[in-house]
Structure formats: C-alpha cells, structure tokens
Enzyme design. Sequence first.
Site, PDB file in Angstrom:
ATOM      1  CE  LYS A  18      -2.571  -0.133   3.822  1.00  0.00           C
ATOM      2  NZ  LYS A  18      -1.884   1.012   4.673  1.00  0.00           N
ATOM      3  NE  ARG A  93      -4.510   1.337  12.362  1.00  0.00           N
ATOM      4  CZ  ARG A  93      -3.182   1.503  11.719  1.00  0.00           C
ATOM      5  NH1 ARG A  93      -3.337   2.731  10.832  1.00  0.00           N
ATOM      6  NH2 ARG A  93      -2.298   0.626  11.615  1.00  0.00           N
ATOM      7  NE  ARG A 127      10.032  -7.139   4.287  1.00  0.00           N
ATOM      8  CZ  ARG A 127       8.764  -6.415   4.306  1.00  0.00           C
ATOM      9  NH1 ARG A 127       8.335  -5.712   3.433  1.00  0.00           N
ATOM     10  NH2 ARG A 127       8.231  -6.619   5.297  1.00  0.00           N
ATOM     11  NE  ARG A 160      14.132  -5.531   8.767  1.00  0.00           N
ATOM     12  CZ  ARG A 160      14.100  -4.546   7.741  1.00  0.00           C
ATOM     13  NH1 ARG A 160      12.887  -4.642   7.005  1.00  0.00           N
ATOM     14  NH2 ARG A 160      15.070  -4.060   7.212  1.00  0.00           N
ATOM     15  NE  ARG A 171       2.787  -6.910  10.730  1.00  0.00           N
ATOM     16  CZ  ARG A 171       3.662  -7.055   9.908  1.00  0.00           C
ATOM     17  NH1 ARG A 171       4.630  -7.880   9.758  1.00  0.00           N
ATOM     18  NH2 ARG A 171       3.874  -6.051   8.990  1.00  0.00           N
TER      19      ARG A 171
END
Length: 227
Positions: A18, A93, A127, A160, A171
């Site tokens: 995004k 939100r 990643r 990470r 998440r």
Amino acid sequence: MLVQNLRLVFIGPPGIGKGTYASAISRIYGIPHISTGDIFREEIEKQTELGKKVESYVKKGELVPDEIVIEVVKNRLQKEDCKEGFILDGFPRTIKQADALEKFAKIDLVLNFYAPDEVIIERVSGRVVCPNCGAIYHLKFMPPKEPWKCDKCGSKLVRRPDDEPEVVKKRLEIYRKQFAPIIEFYRKRGLLVDVEASELADKVVPKIVKVLEEHGFPPPRSAESCG
Ligand code: AMP
C-alpha cells in the site's frame, strides 16, 4: 497541472504494498500521501509533544486514542498541499474516525487492496536482510546469488522477526478484525473500490490509475508515466 480534488483513502493489509502504491499515485497525481503511522513515527523520533503523547501506544502496536488521531489528520488536511486532494493511508481505523472524517472532508474514493493470504505471506516472508551491511533481498523476487548469503559481504542473511510467516498471519488476522467495519462503512456509501493486488507494483500501479480514470479521475497530463 494538478488534478482537481482527488481525495482518496487507501485500505489494505500489511505487506500488500500500500505504501508503494500510495507513493506512486502521489507522484503521478501531485497529491500528498498522508500516512498517520509515518506522522507518528516522525513525531516520536523528534520527541515532540505529540510524539511523547503517542509513543507508548505506537511502541506497543495499540491504537492511538481517536481524539488525538482525528485532530492530527484534521490539521494536516487543512494544509495548503491538500487543496487539490490527498491520499490517506492508515486512517480511518475506527468508525469514530470515519464519522469524524466525513464531517471535515469529502472523500471521493476508497481503494481497498486485497490479495490471498498466501501471496502476502510469500511476499513478506521472502524479505531477508544482511545483519552486517544492511543489504535487502527477496528470496523469490530479488534473490542473492547464493541462498541466504549476502552478495556484498558474504554474511548469513536473516529474516526480521516481524516477517516470520506466523507473525504475518497474526497481523493479517488483526488487520481483518480492525478494518472490516471500515470497509463496510465505505461500501455502504458506494465509495469502495476493491483492487486486486497480487501482482508486483509495476502491474498494480497502472491498474490503480485505470480504476481512477474509470471513476472520472484521469491522471494529470503532466504525469510522465504511470510506471
Ligand atoms: P501503521 O504504520 O499504519 O501500521 O501505524 C503504526 C502505529 O501508529 C499503529 O500501530 C498505531 O499505534 C498508530 N496509528 C496509526 N494510524 C492510526 C489510526 N488511524 N488510529 C489509531 N492509531 C493509529
């Protein structure tokens, strides 16, 4: 030439890209990308009054109280650079924030980015970074020459903690719970446009431009390209 009044809200799960899409659209249309998360991180970094107020919430990943966020966004949207439009990212939100926003700004479109969980998990979990020199790779899209080994300094690459598949899944669940009412809020008002974002940004950005065009917002003629 700037486009006339293109006031957008971007919604999408963590890892969907995004922020990348928002930066590209911001550049193409000449409107600011306003991320409440970025604003808070900057204020915390500078240890301003606002930064100190929101620090504990942001560090714990909890929502900053509505009154504070609403005030921040309201003030930001009054700035000169928002006259022709803006992209809100990370706001609203909560329904209280969406209600408040409706009172102080007109929203033209809400883009709801989506992709299957597996695609997002693959993207985020692929990643990897070099703990020694900071180089960033993607196991699938930008792999090092040798698996898990830094091309530049030869160190072993790491993922990470936030990018571990289980953490990403968690998440995504939190995102769904948090944003479902907001998505519903804008769908009811006929402002929501779903944008499939499984592909990489070089494909998704032109798709967003097309969606905007179809809704009466062609890119300004001065825009160089939509890549
Ligand atoms: P983000 O980068 O959008 O994930 O935001 C980082 C953090 O900033 C969140 O975990 C919250 O603590 C805070 N935050 C950002 N936007 C909002 C919002 N609209 N309402 C409440 N808290 C927010």
